[in-house]
Design a protein around this motif. Structure first.
Motif, PDB file in Angstrom:
ATOM      1  N   SER A 164       7.517  13.099  56.116  1.00  0.00           N
ATOM      2  CA  SER A 164       8.486  11.882  56.688  1.00  0.00           C
ATOM      3  C   SER A 164       8.161  10.571  56.446  1.00  0.00           C
ATOM      4  CB  SER A 164       8.975  12.220  58.147  1.00  0.00           C
ATOM      5  OG  SER A 164       7.753  11.924  58.906  1.00  0.00           O
ATOM      6  N   LYS A 165       6.754  10.483  56.050  1.00  0.00           N
ATOM      7  CA  LYS A 165       6.152   9.108  55.741  1.00  0.00           C
ATOM      8  C   LYS A 165       5.533   9.003  54.422  1.00  0.00           C
ATOM      9  CE  LYS A 165       4.674   8.943  60.561  1.00  0.00           C
ATOM     10  NZ  LYS A 165       3.518   8.599  61.817  1.00  0.00           N
ATOM     11  N   PRO A 166       5.455   7.889  54.002  1.00  0.00           N
ATOM     12  CA  PRO A 166       4.937   7.742  52.744  1.00  0.00           C
ATOM     13  C   PRO A 166       3.352   8.220  52.179  1.00  0.00           C
ATOM     14  CG  PRO A 166       5.562   5.459  53.733  1.00  0.00           C
ATOM     15  CD  PRO A 166       5.548   6.668  54.683  1.00  0.00           C
ATOM     16  N   ILE A 167       3.235   8.598  51.229  1.00  0.00           N
ATOM     17  CA  ILE A 167       1.806   8.829  50.637  1.00  0.00           C
ATOM     18  C   ILE A 167       1.067   7.482  50.742  1.00  0.00           C
ATOM     19  CG2 ILE A 167       2.698  10.827  49.673  1.00  0.00           C
ATOM     20  CD1 ILE A 167       2.041   9.524  46.942  1.00  0.00           C
ATOM     21  N   SER A 168      -0.318   7.722  50.447  1.00  0.00           N
ATOM     22  CA  SER A 168      -0.964   6.379  49.968  1.00  0.00           C
ATOM     23  C   SER A 168      -2.112   6.921  48.727  1.00  0.00           C
ATOM     24  CB  SER A 168      -1.927   5.878  51.082  1.00  0.00           C
ATOM     25  OG  SER A 168      -2.846   6.926  51.623  1.00  0.00           O
ATOM     26  N   HIS A 169      -2.468   5.959  48.138  1.00  0.00           N
ATOM     27  CA  HIS A 169      -3.277   6.114  47.102  1.00  0.00           C
ATOM     28  C   HIS A 169      -2.489   6.894  45.856  1.00  0.00           C
ATOM     29  CE1 HIS A 169      -7.800   6.143  45.476  1.00  0.00           C
ATOM     30  NE2 HIS A 169      -6.993   6.168  44.494  1.00  0.00           N
ATOM     31  N   SER A 170      -1.247   6.393  45.507  1.00  0.00           N
ATOM     32  CA  SER A 170      -0.333   6.900  44.879  1.00  0.00           C
ATOM     33  C   SER A 170      -0.380   6.368  43.249  1.00  0.00           C
ATOM     34  CB  SER A 170       0.969   6.775  45.142  1.00  0.00           C
ATOM     35  OG  SER A 170       1.500   5.328  45.010  1.00  0.00           O
ATOM     36  N   PRO A 171       0.312   7.073  42.347  1.00  0.00           N
ATOM     37  CA  PRO A 171       0.274   6.544  41.030  1.00  0.00           C
ATOM     38  C   PRO A 171       0.829   5.218  41.021  1.00  0.00           C
ATOM     39  CG  PRO A 171       1.385   8.679  41.052  1.00  0.00           C
ATOM     40  CD  PRO A 171       0.971   8.292  42.579  1.00  0.00           C
ATOM     41  N   ASN A 172       1.649   4.588  42.004  1.00  0.00           N
ATOM     42  CA  ASN A 172       1.876   3.249  41.991  1.00  0.00           C
ATOM     43  C   ASN A 172       0.623   2.076  42.005  1.00  0.00           C
ATOM     44  OD1 ASN A 172       4.616   4.846  43.508  1.00  0.00           O
ATOM     45  ND2 ASN A 172       5.274   3.335  42.107  1.00  0.00           N
ATOM     46  N   ASP A 173      -0.345   2.808  42.963  1.00  0.00           N
ATOM     47  CA  ASP A 173      -1.677   2.055  43.121  1.00  0.00           C
ATOM     48  C   ASP A 173      -2.491   1.973  41.809  1.00  0.00           C
ATOM     49  OD1 ASP A 173      -0.807   1.311  45.726  1.00  0.00           O
ATOM     50  OD2 ASP A 173      -1.322   3.509  46.326  1.00  0.00           O
ATOM     51  N   LEU A 174      -2.067   2.739  40.939  1.00  0.00           N
ATOM     52  CA  LEU A 174      -2.965   2.869  39.734  1.00  0.00           C
ATOM     53  C   LEU A 174      -2.351   2.560  38.539  1.00  0.00           C
ATOM     54  CD1 LEU A 174      -4.363   6.571  40.237  1.00  0.00           C
ATOM     55  CD2 LEU A 174      -5.693   4.313  40.382  1.00  0.00           C
ATOM     56  N   GLY A 175      -1.188   1.571  38.419  1.00  0.00           N
ATOM     57  CA  GLY A 175      -0.707   0.687  37.569  1.00  0.00           C
ATOM     58  C   GLY A 175       0.818   1.221  37.034  1.00  0.00           C
ATOM     59  N   PHE A 176       1.318   2.140  37.836  1.00  0.00           N
ATOM     60  CA  PHE A 176       2.595   2.574  37.468  1.00  0.00           C
ATOM     61  C   PHE A 176       3.737   2.053  38.256  1.00  0.00           C
ATOM     62  CE2 PHE A 176       0.117   6.236  35.767  1.00  0.00           C
ATOM     63  CZ  PHE A 176       0.622   6.201  34.626  1.00  0.00           C
TER      64      PHE A 176
END
Length: 524
Positions: free
Chosen positions: A164-176
């Motif tokens: 129910s909560k966001p993930i962290s260290h996601s693809p968004n954090d690697l430039g997407f």
């Protein structure tokens, strides 16, 4: 972004002296689409194997309209490591993952401090998107942050995850800029889509499949996660993304790593039985058809001329395809090459690699140049005029000269390193390949854990791939100088933390011994 129309307009405007160099360069940067199939062999593309029993019409057309590489390799013969190399331009064994693969629960492998293809292109004005199978780990939210629990192979391993909560260290954090997909393979729980860091639905059931071809492990499953529809769903989203971005003025980078034809092997109803082989053959045909739809969407969007489209796979065909059934029917999924997924032999890492870019690549080009999937980083940097720092893309070589010229006057790469599931090394230079283990390093005979089969075999293997592409005749005893020469290059690459020119870099440290490189000290 109607690139073909923009280019024509720019030509007229510049002829009148009304366009700046900076604007021209920005608008001429190509869109880049990188499609990565999963566990699909070199011989599964019919352009690579004329007598194969799977006719990949659309992939053959892609090859005919661009370049087909006959000597392309993944950096590893399994999923996670190859994906690491694609995204970072760095050999996977330099990371903390020295063997094996991650699961659907594993923590993120790539530190956010490392430049990726996506973050580099993002800085170059690209809109970047990941749609598909990640398999590089991300950090799920946990109910009890003090207890990680099991590694993700059993159902109970997921009890502590909070969907129910966001993930962290996601693809968004690697430039997407945009990220949609799932964490592991399609047979690895949890079966949950995550979009821009947030699970799209909280799992409300547990699913499992025990079929011969269609199996997946038991695990939590969200209502919007339909295993059979995952591949079509990803293609539909990719095509919608292409259509949307074509209407903007910025170039885009789309990374589309498919979960197929990896297990579960799930051709949809319209494709079942179409290959005349088995469900794996049907699944490959289905992927080919969806690739045709994707290519058509690029053309319909008016951006075909200045869009670079690459299709490749993350390793060779897997035994899960029932290779023996395919061979019995006259189809060799890995072509003439020995071994399959997980192996250090050619069948583990020699893969299809096709590229189309009408504005640059002449149609019908066939290249025998040895290339690697780590080469995306340097290629994109070269295309966009970005200078890679010493700690960026340490094992990446630009393919742009091949795209432009076809044949090169000298080899692109000094040598290329291969890696198997158990962390065994090989190095290739010209016709010669040196393997630093006695067996397959993977799943085919002789397996590393088959002590009886391994006993008595030479500790290393040397093959001349020009004379012996199937790696049947070990020449190490008769060619000590060649063995020494290749080993010296491999050791240098490992110790200097790079295989390209530049300042030496450090490999990522691990706890314990890196026993797969014991050969460095042996006999020295």
């Amino acid at each position: 972004m109607k690139n073909s129309l923009l280019l024509a307009g720019l030509g007229s405007a510049c002829a009148l002296g009304s366009c700046s160099v900076e604007t021209t360069q920005q608008q001429q940067k190509p869109n880049i689409i990188y499609v990565l199939a999963d566990d699909m062999g070199y011989g599964d593309v019919s352009a690579n194997q004329a007598n194969g029993k799977i006719k990949t019409t659309h992939l053959d057309q892609l090859a005919a309209e661009g370049v087909r590489f006959t000597d392309a390799h993944t950096s590893s013969s399994v999923c996670t490591p190859t994906r690491y190399g694609i995204i970072t331009g760095r050999y996977n064994w330099r990371s903390t993952l020295k063997s094996g693969v991650l699961t659907g629960k594993s923590k993120a492998l790539i530190p956010t401090s490392r430049t990726t293809v996506a973050s580099m292109l993002q800085k170059q004005g690209y809109h970047t998107a990941f749609i598909g199978k990640w398999h590089l780990g991300w950090n799920w939210a946990m109910k009890d942050t003090t207890e990680f629990g099991g590694e993700g192979w059993d159902l109970k391993d997921f009890d502590n995850l909070d969907f129910s909560k966001p993930i962290s260290h996601s693809p968004n954090d690697l430039g997407f800029d945009y990220a949609y997909g799932f964490c592991g393979s399609l047979d690895m729980a949890p079966y949950v889509y995550v979009e821009n860091g947030m699970p799209t639905m909280v799992p409300d059931s547990v699913s499992e499949n025990t079929g011969k071809y269609s199996w997946w492990r038991k695990g939590p499953t969200a209502a919007d996660f339909d295993h059979e529809d995952v591949t079509p769903n990803l293609f539909r989203k990719a095509m919608a993304y292409v259509k949307e971005q074509a209407e903007t003025e910025d170039p885009f980078f789309l990374y589309l790593p498919l979960p197929s034809p990896h297990t579960p092997i799930l051709p949809t109803e319209e494709w079942q039985g179409k290959s005349g082989l088995n469900p794996y053959g049907d699944f490959v045909l289905m992927i080919d058809d969806w690739m045709g739809k994707l290519l058509a969407s690029v053309k319909e969007a008016g951006i075909e001329e200045n869009t670079l489209i690459i299709f490749t796979t993350d390793n060779g065909c897997s035994p899960a395809s029932k290779i023996e059934e395919l061979v019995a029917a006259g189809h060799h999924p890995n072509g003439v090459y020995r071994g399959h997924k997980a192996d250090i032999f050619e069948g583990g890492h020699r893969v299809p690699f096709l590229a189309k870019w009408p504005a640059v690549i002449k149609p019908g080009l066939v290249s025998d140049e040895t290339i690697c999937t780590t080469d995306l980083m340097a290629t994109c940097a070269d295309i966009t005029g970005y200078h890679l720092a010493d700690n960026e893309g340490e094992d990446s070589y630009s393919l742009l000269p091949i795209f432009r010229q076809g044949q090169l006057s000298q080899p692109l790469r000094e040598a290329t390193v291969h890696h198997s599931i158990n962390g065994s090394f090989a190095i290739r230079q010209g016709d010669w390949k040196l393997i630093m283990c006695p067996g397959s390093g993977g799943w085919s005979f002789p397996r590393p854990d088959d002590k009886e089969a391994i006993k008595g075999l030479p500790e290393i293997q040397l093959y001349n791939l020009k004379d012996d592409p199937s790696e049947k005749n070990n020449l190490q005893a008769d060619n000590p100088e060649k063995v020494s020469q290749l080993k010296e290059i491999l050791v240098r690459y490992i110790q200097e933390g790079r295989s390209t020119s530049g300042k030496p870099q450090a490999n990522d440290p691990i706890k314990g011994e890196w026993h797969q490189i014991d050969f460095i000290s042996a006999n020295n």
